[in-house]
Enzyme design. Sequence first.
Site, PDB file in Angstrom:
ATOM      1  N   ARG A  54      87.687  46.134  78.528  1.00  0.00           N
ATOM      2  CA  ARG A  54      87.281  47.313  79.305  1.00  0.00           C
ATOM      3  C   ARG A  54      86.186  46.959  80.295  1.00  0.00           C
ATOM      4  NH1 ARG A  54      88.809  52.462  76.237  1.00  0.00           N
ATOM      5  NH2 ARG A  54      89.706  51.665  74.323  1.00  0.00           N
ATOM      6  N   HIS A  55      86.412  45.858  81.022  1.00  0.00           N
ATOM      7  CA  HIS A  55      85.446  45.440  82.033  1.00  0.00           C
ATOM      8  C   HIS A  55      86.102  44.483  83.010  1.00  0.00           C
ATOM      9  CE1 HIS A  55      84.997  42.203  78.967  1.00  0.00           C
ATOM     10  NE2 HIS A  55      84.879  41.425  80.044  1.00  0.00           N
ATOM     11  N   ALA A  56      85.367  44.186  84.067  1.00  0.00           N
ATOM     12  CA  ALA A  56      85.725  43.152  85.041  1.00  0.00           C
ATOM     13  C   ALA A  56      84.465  42.311  85.245  1.00  0.00           C
ATOM     14  CB  ALA A  56      86.179  43.777  86.359  1.00  0.00           C
TER      15      ALA A  56
END
Length: 145
Positions: A54-56
């Site tokens: 749930r990230h970049a």
Amino acid sequence: MPAPAAPYLIDLAKLGAPDIGYISVAEGWPGAVPFAVKRVFWTYYTPESIVRGRHAHHRTEQVLVAVAGRITVTTEQADGLIQTVRLEDPRTGLYVPPHTWHTMQYSHSAVQLVLASQPYDAADYIRDYDEFRAVWRARAGGGGG
């Protein structure tokens, strides 16, 4: 500005035989991994109901490998392209470039090995999805979206 890289599968070397077992190797560039590895970590015993990631990242490139079990990885790029890849072979890695939103869901027995191009830096993470979309709009020179 050049088009950003897209996630892609990497075939890692498989050396050995059924009677003695196998070893897979991920060596730095020029090799299977398209960057110098500066961080290695792994995840394990993750409950199947949990979605991780749930990230970049702003700068970090990664290669994800399911060294055991199954990992379902979903990636999203700036143009909205969403890909889902199932990793379950320890000789296959998924290259995840910077600015790619990604999530992972694991079988309980999964062990994920991550090779990263940068040491850990909390400021490198884009953890808010709306911020991720805003960063991409600004990078692409676009407005709304």
